[in-house]
Design an enzyme around this catalytic site. Structure first.
Site, mmCIF file in Angstrom:
data_model
loop_
_atom_site.group_PDB
_atom_site.id
_atom_site.type_symbol
_atom_site.label_atom_id
_atom_site.label_comp_id
_atom_site.label_asym_id
_atom_site.label_seq_id
_atom_site.Cartn_x
_atom_site.Cartn_y
_atom_site.Cartn_z
ATOM 1 N N ARG A 24 80.375 68.190 -33.352
ATOM 2 C CA ARG A 24 79.174 68.449 -32.546
ATOM 3 C C ARG A 24 77.917 68.448 -33.400
ATOM 4 N NH1 ARG A 24 81.499 73.406 -28.850
ATOM 5 N NH2 ARG A 24 83.044 72.214 -27.692
ATOM 6 N N ARG A 28 72.787 70.159 -29.764
ATOM 7 C CA ARG A 28 71.703 71.072 -29.393
ATOM 8 C C ARG A 28 71.011 71.762 -30.560
ATOM 9 N NH1 ARG A 28 75.150 74.320 -25.042
ATOM 10 N NH2 ARG A 28 76.765 73.761 -26.554
ATOM 11 N N ARG A 37 67.472 66.243 -23.318
ATOM 12 C CA ARG A 37 68.240 66.894 -22.251
ATOM 13 C C ARG A 37 67.337 67.414 -21.138
ATOM 14 N NH1 ARG A 37 71.342 67.548 -19.859
ATOM 15 N NH2 ARG A 37 72.821 69.263 -20.149
ATOM 16 N N ASP A 73 81.825 62.025 -24.751
ATOM 17 C CA ASP A 73 82.512 63.221 -24.274
ATOM 18 C C ASP A 73 83.977 62.903 -24.070
ATOM 19 O OD1 ASP A 73 81.878 66.077 -23.130
ATOM 20 O OD2 ASP A 73 83.355 65.195 -21.778
ATOM 21 N N TYR A 149 92.374 70.044 -17.954
ATOM 22 C CA TYR A 149 91.158 70.025 -17.141
ATOM 23 C C TYR A 149 91.443 69.428 -15.767
ATOM 24 C CZ TYR A 149 88.011 71.230 -21.013
ATOM 25 O OH TYR A 149 87.346 71.875 -22.019
#
Length: 347
Positions: A24, A28, A37, A73, A149
């Protein structure tokens, strides 16, 4: 900077400095990412080659990492399978309709990732033009994590519904895992064809399983993916990563990767003993340490490096992804420490 440091470490060859990158790392922590974003939702950024390439390159511009990882992703293969999902802010992946019965599994389709995910292949090509030889990592979510998921319908701590199906309907579970593994293998191979020089299989939630259940319900499918990639792209190093996997590490190594990723719940030296000297080890700093004091960060970094003991095959990384509040300056400090740490046999 040695441009092949990361790839050499994947092959357990001697390097001049311990390579480092962060899961990652393109996210962010950067104000440029947060600004994007505000304009675009997450999946739009993944599906727009220029945006994905821009975000992928952010850490290359601001951090002296030894590899880039494509911005994408793990849920993207579900598009090709025909599963309707969304990434909801503060929640994560949410399925429009969970996959829990024979009809739902039967509707899953084989597909060509080169067509469905052409945007990803374009992003890889764009990034490769800018990296000047720095390696690019492609990745995918592993069958177990995606199945969790799909069956739960949304994020979970224990994935009880998925494990219930696994034990109550093993026949259906194996059909689902077979479909997933074949598609994921081809999805990863397509990334290598597009220019990715290493591939990482993320089995983020496999730590909820016992070694016995992993061996029966998961290992055959991870092994199938790695075998396919070995046959189609033998030159591309393969990394296998999960969290909470201290009891699973020997089995994860047996799946066939070149490198096993390790989280912070086990010492790196002990983890290496478990996977064996025939594979490299990636990890394993606790991401939360980076939010602590300088002294805490320095001590933790040195502890990981001491456990690696300069052995060829160590790639410094976190035990999971960079936390959003991590200061960029702290990552720069970590990279400097790792690169300055002496190795026994520099090239």
């Amino acid at each position: 900077m040695s441009r092949d440091r990361f790839l050499k470490a994947c092959r357990r060859e001697p390097v001049d400095k311990t390579p480092v990158w962060f899961m990652r790392q393109a996210g962010r922590i950067f104000p440029q990412y947060r600004a994007l974003r505000e304009k675009y939702d997450f999946l739009t950024m993944c599906r727009t080659p220029e945006l994905a390439a821009q975000v992928t390159l952010l850490p290359i511009e601001h951090l002296e990492v030894d590899a880039a990882i494509i911005f994408a992703d793990i849920m993207l293969p579900l598009e090709g399978l025909g599963v309707d999902f969304n990434i909801e802010p503060t929640v994560g992946p949410v399925m429009a309709q969970p996959i829990r019965d024979e009809e739902a599994v039967a509707r899953l389709r084989q597909y060509d990732p080169r067509e469905v995910h052409d945007y990803l292949m374009q992003a890889i090509a764009l990034v490769k033009k800018e990296l000047a030889g720095l390696p690019l990592i492609g990745f995918a979510g592993a069958p177990f994590t995606l199945a969790c998921y799909m069956i739960e319908g949304r994020p979970s701590r224990e994935f009880t519904r998925a494990r219930q199906l696994m034990f109550a309907r093993p026949d259906l579970w194996h059909r689902l895992m077979s479909t997933l593994s074949d598609n994921i293998a081809e999805y990863m191979a397509a990334q290598a064809e597009a220019g990715a020089q290493a591939l990482q299989l993320f089995d983020s939630w496999v730590g909820v399983l016992s070694p016995w259940d992993y061996e029966q319900f998961v290992l055959p499918y991870s092994r199938r993916i790695f075998r396919h990639l070995r046959e189609t792209h033998p030159e591309v190093p393969l990394i296998h990563f999960g969290t909470g996997t201290a009891t699973l590490l020997p089995l994860m190594a047996a799946a066939g990767p070149d490198v096993v990723g390790v989280d912070w719940r086990i010492g790196l030296d002990k983890a290496w003993d478990l996977v064996g000297p025939q594979v490299g080890v990636q990890g394993n700093l606790d991401p939360a340490v980076l939010l602590g004091s300088e002294a805490a960060v320095d001590q933790a970094v040195q502890r990981v490096l001491a456990a690696a003991a300069g052995r060829p095959g160590h790639i410094f990384n976190l035990g999971h992804g960079v936390l959003p509040d991590t200061p960029v300056e702290v990552l720069q400090r970590v990279i400097h420490q790792v690169h300055m740490h002496p190795l026994d046999k520099p090239t």
